[in-house]
Design an enzyme around this catalytic site. Sequence first.
Site, PDB file in Angstrom:
ATOM      1  N   CYS A   4       0.878  -1.225  -0.071  1.00 26.81           N
ATOM      2  CA  CYS A   4      -0.159  -0.302   0.090  1.00 26.81           C
ATOM      3  C   CYS A   4       0.879   1.118  -0.027  1.00 26.81           C
ATOM      4  O   CYS A   4       2.081   1.085  -0.028  1.00 26.81           O
ATOM      5  CB  CYS A   4      -0.780   0.002   1.261  1.00 26.81           C
ATOM      6  SG  CYS A   4      -1.673  -1.481   1.456  1.00 26.81           S
ATOM      7  N   LYS A 603      -1.172  -9.019 -18.893  1.00 26.10           N
ATOM      8  CA  LYS A 603      -0.773  -9.457 -17.591  1.00 26.10           C
ATOM      9  C   LYS A 603      -1.515 -10.773 -17.113  1.00 26.10           C
ATOM     10  O   LYS A 603      -1.043 -11.559 -16.659  1.00 26.10           O
ATOM     11  CB  LYS A 603      -0.834  -8.218 -16.704  1.00 26.10           C
ATOM     12  CG  LYS A 603      -0.369  -8.515 -15.337  1.00 26.10           C
ATOM     13  CD  LYS A 603       0.946  -8.731 -15.159  1.00 26.10           C
ATOM     14  CE  LYS A 603       1.630  -9.276 -13.824  1.00 26.10           C
ATOM     15  NZ  LYS A 603       2.814 -10.029 -14.013  1.00 26.10           N
TER      16      LYS A 603
HETATM   17  O1  M6R Z   1      -1.841 -14.850 -13.478  1.00 25.47           O
HETATM   18  P1  M6R Z   1      -1.225 -16.181 -13.941  1.00 25.47           P
HETATM   19  O2  M6R Z   1      -0.137 -16.679 -12.912  1.00 25.47           O
HETATM   20  O3  M6R Z   1      -2.146 -17.169 -13.725  1.00 25.47           O
HETATM   21  O4  M6R Z   1      -0.713 -15.960 -15.143  1.00 25.47           O
HETATM   22  C1  M6R Z   1      -0.208 -17.016 -15.833  1.00 25.47           C
HETATM   23  C2  M6R Z   1       0.619 -16.626 -16.931  1.00 25.47           C
HETATM   24  O5  M6R Z   1      -0.183 -16.050 -17.874  1.00 25.47           O
HETATM   25  C3  M6R Z   1       1.818 -15.962 -16.876  1.00 25.47           C
HETATM   26  O6  M6R Z   1       2.752 -16.541 -15.925  1.00 25.47           O
HETATM   27  C4  M6R Z   1       2.350 -15.605 -18.186  1.00 25.47           C
HETATM   28  O7  M6R Z   1       3.362 -16.655 -18.686  1.00 25.47           O
HETATM   29  C5  M6R Z   1       3.630 -14.381 -17.775  1.00 25.47           C
HETATM   30  N1  M6R Z   1       3.542 -13.645 -18.751  1.00 25.47           N
HETATM   31  C6  M6R Z   1       4.866 -15.010 -17.549  1.00 25.47           C
HETATM   32  O8  M6R Z   1       5.808 -13.736 -17.474  1.00 25.47           O
END
Ligand code: M6R
Length: 608
Positions: A4, A603
Amino acid sequence: MFMCRIFAAALAEGKVSPILKIGLKRLEYGGYDSAGMATINGDHLEIKKGVGKIDEVDKAVNFESLEGNVGIAHNRWATHGYPSVTNAHPIVDCTGNIAVVHNGVIENFLELKEDLIEKGHVFKSRTDTEVVAHLVEEELKEEKDFVNACLKAIKKVEGSYALAIIYSKEPDKIVLVKKESPLYLGIGKDGNFASSDPVAFVDKTNLMIPLEDYELAVITPYYYKIYSINTGNIITRKPTEINITPQMIEKGGFPHYMLKEIFEQPTSLYYAMNIQKPYLEAIAELMYRSKINFLVGAGTSYHSCLAASYMYSKLAGLATIPVVASEFIHQYGNTLDPDTSLLLVSQSGETADVLKVASFARMKASTVMAITNVVSSTITRLSRLYLVQQAGPEIGVAATKTYTSQLLIHLLLALEIGKKREKISEEEFKDYFAKIRSIPKIAESILKNTEQKVKEVAEILKDSSHIFYLGRGINTATAFEGRLKMLEIAYIPSSAFSAGESKHGPIALIEKNTPVIFVAPNDSSRRVILGNIMEIKSRGGKIITLGNSDDKELKEVSDIYIEMPESEDILTPILYVLPLQLLAYYTAVLRGLDPDKPRNLAKSVTVE
Ligand code: M6R
């Protein structure tokens, strides 16, 4: 609440609320699920707070309607307790005369809360922060001076904190207290300020004083004082000039969020270490009782599952099956029953492939549990139990700090199950724990000591047409994760294999100077990996090795050697991935790419 941000201002003239609002907006990168503000108007507090991003909350409550020249503000990224108006800061005591904003985690809040309830205090929120308001209230019953009451109260608090506290009966003062969470004073001509990040007041003054741990400061519109919490003595410290721009500081002085988040890992690991114990034990118990345990995730989170399967096996003698979320239902859907457990790993808690597995498994009456970094995410609603990583918001699309924090949480679970299954003794358990405690410091020194060398390697790799990553045992996952980072932000085609697999096909691609990165700590696979290095070397590959700093033999056979500190084999995936994250980052930057915004990626992937 980790990550935060707090902001406090005491102005000689004029309303403080518009200034607090601007500061909060600048701090928004640190948390954005609720926000709030309290000012002192005459002899009473005025408070506005709500759930959502600052603009949304402002639209609903109109922060600028708060009167008064002294106030505190907060934006929250929830870990303990859902984002709600009650849990949003500022948090008040029973009388409504004391208001507190907090960044950090109060570790002994349950004990303190019980004690305060016995003394008749009534708690309204589910935050750890609320104990501070009641502790100060309690001290003020005996001690009439606000600053002294705060000095006494804070001595009872364990954990980490950057706190700003106001008291309507001493309306000019804001008390600031610091341990572990950052806190800076801003010393101005027309008022004084304090914030988790000087960006909040950088346009009001260019003079600041960083507070040290165990210090309490008081600011008023006209002066500031700093005290040692331990001795109560006044500390003299002169302000220094702020030589950073607001743009830079939004990323904590780093050019990209990804680099900032890589360097936040000593802190995020510390927070992972202090994960909610009762939930950790409950998940360990359910895994212990299940007939079959699956570990399910996507991308980086899947890699943490893969590494974790080695941890559960080694420390707990427990077989777990790591599975890529998008494949799970096809591969294992038909095997699910009430005796099966699934530990789903997703930093965002919103990845569609993972959520689909959760819903499917619930239909089969299997036990669904989760590790996530986002407390209010969908996965928390679909899971019987979940652990919140407390890594703080991860803005860079490439997962970095959330990966290492997932690994650490798996490690803690594996130890807990190992104890239950009597695979490790109480003594071994303590010994592992001592080693785990040292991880944040070791991570810090690795980041510092390898960065320059990694930059040099990035220079060599930046025009490569293909990079190989090879590891063995638990560090097969590290090779996979290093490769994923390079692929997604530097766009260099890369392959990763368990080193033992290379001679079953991939070695055909090795030509003169093909870069091959070996993850080769001093563990049980060290001898065989040396053999794999020789195989690649004899075919002309360029050998880049991450290995123990005193491993002369490995150094000699490598073209480039990145020195790593000696560590327990089970901890190496957390440590060895750090230079690989840096390598992907610097390679992307040298290729003129923005590591925070890789093409085609989001993301969180909310579609199947
Ligand atoms: O939010 P999550 O951990 O479920 O996301 C999984 C993948 O989409 C995520 O780890 C993705 O591979 C990233 N871009 C890796 O750096």
